[in-house]
Design a protein around this motif. Structure first.
Motif, PDB file in Angstrom:
ATOM      1  N   LYS A   5       0.772  -1.314  -0.138  1.00 29.98           N
ATOM      2  CA  LYS A   5       0.034  -0.072  -0.055  1.00 29.98           C
ATOM      3  C   LYS A   5       0.834   1.190   0.052  1.00 29.98           C
ATOM      4  O   LYS A   5       1.950   1.237   0.591  1.00 29.98           O
ATOM      5  CB  LYS A   5      -1.054   0.035   1.122  1.00 29.98           C
ATOM      6  CG  LYS A   5      -1.926  -1.162   1.174  1.00 29.98           C
ATOM      7  CD  LYS A   5      -2.905  -1.246   0.316  1.00 29.98           C
ATOM      8  CE  LYS A   5      -3.708  -2.422   0.246  1.00 29.98           C
ATOM      9  NZ  LYS A   5      -4.018  -2.981  -1.070  1.00 29.98           N
ATOM     10  N   LYS A   6       0.243   2.378  -0.473  1.00 30.45           N
ATOM     11  CA  LYS A   6       0.859   3.728  -0.581  1.00 30.45           C
ATOM     12  C   LYS A   6       0.025   4.541   0.397  1.00 30.45           C
ATOM     13  O   LYS A   6      -1.076   4.741   0.429  1.00 30.45           O
ATOM     14  CB  LYS A   6       0.692   4.228  -1.961  1.00 30.45           C
ATOM     15  CG  LYS A   6       1.493   5.644  -1.898  1.00 30.45           C
ATOM     16  CD  LYS A   6       1.347   6.316  -3.294  1.00 30.45           C
ATOM     17  CE  LYS A   6       2.342   5.683  -4.187  1.00 30.45           C
ATOM     18  NZ  LYS A   6       2.531   6.597  -5.593  1.00 30.45           N
ATOM     19  N   GLY A   7       0.643   4.795   1.564  1.00 27.19           N
ATOM     20  CA  GLY A   7       0.187   5.576   2.653  1.00 27.19           C
ATOM     21  C   GLY A   7       0.551   7.124   2.258  1.00 27.19           C
ATOM     22  O   GLY A   7      -0.056   7.926   1.839  1.00 27.19           O
ATOM     23  N   CYS A   8       1.743   7.418   3.104  1.00 26.17           N
ATOM     24  CA  CYS A   8       2.253   8.727   3.103  1.00 26.17           C
ATOM     25  C   CYS A   8       3.088   8.960   1.659  1.00 26.17           C
ATOM     26  O   CYS A   8       3.049  10.099   1.457  1.00 26.17           O
ATOM     27  CB  CYS A   8       3.002   9.006   4.208  1.00 26.17           C
ATOM     28  SG  CYS A   8       4.538   7.760   4.576  1.00 26.17           S
ATOM     29  N   ASP A   9       3.529   7.946   1.283  1.00 28.02           N
ATOM     30  CA  ASP A   9       4.758   8.246   0.146  1.00 28.02           C
ATOM     31  C   ASP A   9       5.984   8.943   0.303  1.00 28.02           C
ATOM     32  O   ASP A   9       6.621   9.543  -0.133  1.00 28.02           O
ATOM     33  CB  ASP A   9       3.830   8.513  -1.230  1.00 28.02           C
ATOM     34  CG  ASP A   9       4.532   8.335  -2.434  1.00 28.02           C
ATOM     35  OD1 ASP A   9       5.173   7.397  -2.459  1.00 28.02           O
ATOM     36  OD2 ASP A   9       4.408   8.953  -3.614  1.00 28.02           O
ATOM     37  N   HIS A  10       6.098   9.013   1.813  1.00 31.78           N
ATOM     38  CA  HIS A  10       7.286   9.799   2.383  1.00 31.78           C
ATOM     39  C   HIS A  10       7.963   9.127   3.254  1.00 31.78           C
ATOM     40  O   HIS A  10       8.771   9.730   3.945  1.00 31.78           O
ATOM     41  CB  HIS A  10       6.798  11.157   2.717  1.00 31.78           C
ATOM     42  CG  HIS A  10       6.551  12.159   1.639  1.00 31.78           C
ATOM     43  ND1 HIS A  10       5.174  12.289   1.133  1.00 31.78           N
ATOM     44  CD2 HIS A  10       7.227  12.993   1.101  1.00 31.78           C
ATOM     45  CE1 HIS A  10       5.049  13.296   0.264  1.00 31.78           C
ATOM     46  NE2 HIS A  10       6.348  13.829   0.140  1.00 31.78           N
ATOM     47  N   GLY A  11       8.107   7.914   3.348  1.00 29.78           N
ATOM     48  CA  GLY A  11       8.953   6.969   4.304  1.00 29.78           C
ATOM     49  C   GLY A  11       8.225   7.312   5.918  1.00 29.78           C
ATOM     50  O   GLY A  11       8.983   7.180   6.958  1.00 29.78           O
ATOM     51  N   GLN A  12       7.054   7.507   6.021  1.00 29.85           N
ATOM     52  CA  GLN A  12       6.558   7.868   7.297  1.00 29.85           C
ATOM     53  C   GLN A  12       5.706   6.888   8.068  1.00 29.85           C
ATOM     54  O   GLN A  12       5.488   6.843   9.283  1.00 29.85           O
ATOM     55  CB  GLN A  12       6.026   9.254   7.506  1.00 29.85           C
ATOM     56  CG  GLN A  12       7.022  10.617   7.441  1.00 29.85           C
ATOM     57  CD  GLN A  12       6.335  11.859   7.195  1.00 29.85           C
ATOM     58  OE1 GLN A  12       5.285  11.944   7.042  1.00 29.85           O
ATOM     59  NE2 GLN A  12       7.312  12.813   7.198  1.00 29.85           N
ATOM     60  N   CYS A  13       5.063   6.266   7.242  1.00 31.35           N
ATOM     61  CA  CYS A  13       3.951   5.379   7.741  1.00 31.35           C
ATOM     62  C   CYS A  13       4.254   3.874   7.550  1.00 31.35           C
ATOM     63  O   CYS A  13       3.761   3.157   8.531  1.00 31.35           O
ATOM     64  CB  CYS A  13       2.612   5.501   6.894  1.00 31.35           C
ATOM     65  SG  CYS A  13       2.613   4.869   5.384  1.00 31.35           S
ATOM     66  N   GLY A  14       5.054   3.328   6.858  1.00 34.61           N
ATOM     67  CA  GLY A  14       5.476   2.003   6.841  1.00 34.61           C
ATOM     68  C   GLY A  14       4.308   0.988   5.904  1.00 34.61           C
ATOM     69  O   GLY A  14       4.565  -0.197   5.703  1.00 34.61           O
ATOM     70  N   ALA A  15       3.360   1.748   5.332  1.00 38.37           N
ATOM     71  CA  ALA A  15       2.410   0.800   4.828  1.00 38.37           C
ATOM     72  C   ALA A  15       2.842   0.266   3.333  1.00 38.37           C
ATOM     73  O   ALA A  15       2.364  -0.811   2.848  1.00 38.37           O
ATOM     74  CB  ALA A  15       1.170   1.915   4.160  1.00 38.37           C
ATOM     75  N   CYS A  16       4.169   0.668   2.905  1.00 36.01           N
ATOM     76  CA  CYS A  16       4.556   0.184   1.815  1.00 36.01           C
ATOM     77  C   CYS A  16       5.865  -0.633   1.989  1.00 36.01           C
ATOM     78  O   CYS A  16       6.560  -1.126   1.143  1.00 36.01           O
ATOM     79  CB  CYS A  16       5.190   1.421   0.960  1.00 36.01           C
ATOM     80  SG  CYS A  16       6.533   2.186   1.864  1.00 36.01           S
ATOM     81  N   ASN A  23      11.160   0.630   3.062  1.00 38.23           N
ATOM     82  CA  ASN A  23       9.640   1.479   2.771  1.00 38.23           C
ATOM     83  C   ASN A  23      10.119   1.403   1.188  1.00 38.23           C
ATOM     84  O   ASN A  23      11.013   2.197   0.870  1.00 38.23           O
ATOM     85  CB  ASN A  23       9.803   2.786   3.364  1.00 38.23           C
ATOM     86  CG  ASN A  23       9.661   2.613   4.962  1.00 38.23           C
ATOM     87  OD1 ASN A  23       8.973   1.645   5.306  1.00 38.23           O
ATOM     88  ND2 ASN A  23      10.037   3.442   5.738  1.00 38.23           N
ATOM     89  N   CYS A  52       8.482   3.154  -0.861  1.00 36.62           N
ATOM     90  CA  CYS A  52       8.346   4.521  -1.505  1.00 36.62           C
ATOM     91  C   CYS A  52       9.437   5.267  -1.479  1.00 36.62           C
ATOM     92  O   CYS A  52       9.707   6.487  -2.036  1.00 36.62           O
ATOM     93  CB  CYS A  52       7.265   5.229  -0.910  1.00 36.62           C
ATOM     94  SG  CYS A  52       7.679   5.590   0.844  1.00 36.62           S
TER      95      CYS A  52
HETATM   96 FE1  FES Z   1       4.360   5.455   3.902  1.00 34.24          FE
HETATM   97 FE2  FES Z   1       5.965   4.502   2.318  1.00 34.24          FE
HETATM   98  S1  FES Z   1       3.934   4.940   1.981  1.00 34.24           S
HETATM   99  S2  FES Z   1       6.457   4.881   4.494  1.00 34.24           S
END
Ligand code: FES
Ligand code: FES
Length: 208
Positions: free
Chosen positions: A78-89, A99, A101
């Motif tokens: 999954k793409k959550g924040c796309d900035h390395g902050q959420c870990g969804a990816c 990560n 993303c």
């Molecule tokens: Fe959030 Fe990659 S989408 S860390």
């Protein structure tokens, strides 16, 4: 005294300046429209994903996350924040969780990537997937693929004796308690707040 510019009036000067500005704006707009920004040349890369090699030609700016989702249709990641902050990816690359993303696909020539699709199947779940189901380690499920990939790789880190802030001297034995698991999983955010159940699921696998 003689006027050096007898025919120039203030009104005439303003009108002529406005006309010049309009013409130059139109010309520069036309020039911009005529030269769209060029796309960088595609570059080849071969990545093995879930045991299957994929030879791809990619825009060099493509992240590993977008490669998985948009080029290989592996949308479990999954793409959550796309900035390395959420870990969804989170995916597993050569045994390490990363990560996806934050990394470009071209950096992974020859690498082995495992996504949630590669861990288990609906008929044969990975033990960590099984434990998440058993302990209700999710609500909306958006963070869950990243949580599970992260938890699986985290178990590998523990086996290799990689310490954490909670267990800086950790050897091969993991405490497998709530604090240790929460610390090691702190890069994976769950907006639903299913942390207690996630920790219980991981603890069960760690104990086993
Ligand atoms: Fe959030 Fe990659 S989408 S860390
Ligand atoms: Fe919804 Fe984690 S289960 S974000």
């Amino acid at each position: 005294m003689n006027d050096p510019f007898p025919s120039v009036t203030r009104r005439g000067l303003l009108a002529s300046s406005a006309a010049t500005l309009a013409v130059s704006t139109a010309l520069s707009g036309r020039a911009q429209a005529a030269t769209p920004p060029s796309e960088p040349a595609k570059m080849p890369v071969t990545i093995t994903v879930n045991g299957k090699p994929h030879a791809l030609d990619l825009d060099p700016r493509t992240t590993l996350l977008d490669t998985l989702r948009e080029h290989l249709q592996l949308t479990g990641t999954k793409k959550g924040c796309d900035h390395g902050q959420c870990g969804a990816c989170t995916v597993i690359v050569n045994g390490e969780r990363i990560n996806s993303c934050l990394t470009l696909a071209l950096q992974h020539e020859g690498d082995e990537v495992t996504t949630i699709e590669g861990l288990g199947t609906p008929g044969k779940l990975h033990p960590m997937q099984d434990a998440f189901v058993k302990h209700d380690g999710y609500q909306c499920g958006y963070c869950t693929p990243g949580q599970i990939c992260s938890a699986v790789a985290m178990m590998g880190e523990v086996k290799r004796g990689i310490p954490s802030h909670v267990s800086p001297q950790l050897g091969a034995a993991m405490r497998a308690d709530n604090m240790e698991i929460r610390e090691r999983m702190s890069g994976n955010i769950c907006r639903c707040g299913a942390y207690s159940n996630i920790a219980e699921a991981i603890a069960e696998v760690a104990g086993a």
